[in-house]
Design a protein around this motif. Structure first.
Motif, mmCIF file in Angstrom:
data_model
loop_
_atom_site.group_PDB
_atom_site.id
_atom_site.type_symbol
_atom_site.label_atom_id
_atom_site.label_comp_id
_atom_site.label_asym_id
_atom_site.label_seq_id
_atom_site.Cartn_x
_atom_site.Cartn_y
_atom_site.Cartn_z
ATOM 1 N N ALA A 107 69.129 57.511 -26.918
ATOM 2 C CA ALA A 107 70.911 56.816 -25.999
ATOM 3 C C ALA A 107 71.755 58.174 -26.253
ATOM 4 C CB ALA A 107 70.921 55.405 -27.650
ATOM 5 N N LEU A 129 65.828 43.958 -28.171
ATOM 6 C CA LEU A 129 65.726 44.947 -28.100
ATOM 7 C C LEU A 129 65.983 46.033 -28.906
ATOM 8 C CD1 LEU A 129 68.574 45.985 -25.101
ATOM 9 C CD2 LEU A 129 66.012 46.708 -25.265
ATOM 10 N N CYS A 131 66.771 49.549 -31.980
ATOM 11 C CA CYS A 131 67.532 50.014 -32.133
ATOM 12 C C CYS A 131 67.423 51.818 -33.148
ATOM 13 C CB CYS A 131 69.334 50.945 -32.163
ATOM 14 S SG CYS A 131 70.124 52.455 -32.589
ATOM 15 N N LEU A 151 66.270 50.964 -19.598
ATOM 16 C CA LEU A 151 67.297 51.247 -20.272
ATOM 17 C C LEU A 151 67.949 52.453 -19.441
ATOM 18 C CD1 LEU A 151 65.377 50.861 -23.197
ATOM 19 C CD2 LEU A 151 67.830 49.732 -22.927
ATOM 20 N N TRP A 153 72.339 54.725 -19.760
ATOM 21 C CA TRP A 153 73.111 54.868 -19.866
ATOM 22 C C TRP A 153 74.128 56.079 -18.701
ATOM 23 C CZ3 TRP A 153 69.398 54.007 -23.532
ATOM 24 C CH2 TRP A 153 69.249 53.512 -24.531
ATOM 25 N N MET A 160 76.037 50.477 -20.577
ATOM 26 C CA MET A 160 74.937 50.908 -20.666
ATOM 27 C C MET A 160 73.895 50.061 -19.341
ATOM 28 S SD MET A 160 72.582 49.141 -23.954
ATOM 29 C CE MET A 160 71.066 49.474 -24.089
ATOM 30 N N PHE A 162 70.485 47.472 -18.103
ATOM 31 C CA PHE A 162 68.864 47.790 -19.568
ATOM 32 C C PHE A 162 68.414 45.831 -18.063
ATOM 33 C CE2 PHE A 162 72.256 44.844 -21.732
ATOM 34 C CZ PHE A 162 71.879 44.136 -21.536
ATOM 35 N N TYR A 175 79.023 49.966 -24.281
ATOM 36 C CA TYR A 175 77.904 50.916 -25.537
ATOM 37 C C TYR A 175 78.596 51.582 -26.631
ATOM 38 C CZ TYR A 175 73.550 53.010 -28.285
ATOM 39 O OH TYR A 175 73.343 53.493 -29.551
#
Length: 311
Positions: A107, A129, A131, A151, A153, A160, A162, A175
């Motif tokens: 990210a 998902l 992180c 995914l 950005w 974001m 997805f 995001y």
């Protein structure tokens, strides 16, 4: 019409996770079931291959020249320089017998977001998902996926994308760069397998458009910022899995493909399945961040959990 170039002729069962390294002028990618990580240098075509001990999901660039790699048993650092693997963590309840890690990407805040999927039946909402930060702290972002995928950005890092491949649906969300949280997820586009394939990996360009691999449909789909299909690029194989931007001007789309599950007749009609292709486009892509890079605390001595909310 865009010209599709064969970049790397390969028989990868499941080519995935292309990652551009601008510093080296190299494209990394993976054959998930070999399993191996591959590297291709654009200047002279030199190739290098590193076998992995377990089925791969995805990987990204990390600090100190390493890669962050999702394998069946968890996340690892991998050093292409010496071939060493170092265990980092295993997010939440993964791995399970029914699931494996799937699409993952670094990210804009330097954290690694990794999705999982139902590996057995491809019909149950077992995927999530997660992180992860450089110190190995993990947080759960969202559950209920059959196959978490796609995914990407936007250039400012605040939007974001997805997808859930098996639900034929693309999603967008706000995001939070500060906390790493996904906020206000919503449907971006519902795809038709007959027209678009099924939404696999994706990549943002600098205009806010999103390139999505239409796996089993043999196309790349370009969705504009409003969710309208603005362009399609047809490939010589039915199974594109993920695009990524690279090249000196970030206007080259590199596309991995698969041959897994194809019949002998299908492979005869599309013998280049499993290869890597390249397409030149007009709008440059958004560069992908480095795990533990700018915006994160890169020292394991400064552990912090991924909590909080955007102001």
């Amino acid at each position: 019409m865009a010209e599709v170039e064969l970049l790397i002729e390969s028989r990868a069962m499941l080519g995935e996770s292309p990652v551009w390294d601008a510093d080296q002028g190299c494209l990394y990618w993976a054959d998930l079931y070999a399993p191996s990580i591959e590297r291709y240098r654009l200047s002279d075509g030199q190739q290098q291959r590193w076998p992995m001990p377990e089925t791969l999901g995805a990987f990204g660039r990390s600090v100190e020249g390493r890669l962050i790699v999702a394998m069946r048993s968890g996340l690892y650092f991998f050093s292409p320089a010496n071939g060493e693997l170092e265990y980092l963590c295993c997010p939440s309840e993964e791995p399970r017998a029914e699931t494996r890690f799937n699409d993952g990407k670094v990210a804009p805040n330097g954290r690694f977001v990794i999705g999982s999927m139902d590996e057995v039946e491809r019909s149950r909402p077992l995927g999530s998902l997660y992180c992860v930060d450089i110190a190995g702290n993990s947080s759960h972002l969202k559950s209920g996926f059959i196959v978490a995928n796609g995914l990407a950005w936007s250039a400012d890092g605040r939007r974001m994308m997805f997808s859930d491949t098996r639900r034929d649906t693309l999603y967008t969300a706000d995001y939070c760069l500060e906390s790493g949280a996904i906020e206000s997820p919503r449907v971006f586009a519902v795809t038709d397998p007959a027209l678009h394939g099924r939404p696999d990996g994706g990549a943002f360009d600098m205009a806010g458009g999103y390139w999505s691999a239409g796996v089993f449909g043999g196309v790349l789909n370009y969705w504009d910022a409003e969710g309208r299909l603005a362009r399609q690029v047809r490939l010589p194989v039915p199974g594109p899995t993920m695009p990524c931007f690279g090249g000196a001007d970030m206007k080259t789309l590199f596309i991995t493909t698969l041959r897994k599950g194809m019949t002998p007749d299908e492979l005869k009609q599309a013998p280049l399945s499993g290869s890597v292709f390249a397409v030149e486009v007009d709008v440059p892509g958004v560069p992908i961040a480095v795990f533990g890079g700018a915006g994160t605390q890169a020292s394991s001595l400064h552990r912090k959990t991924l909590v909080g909310s955007c102001p």
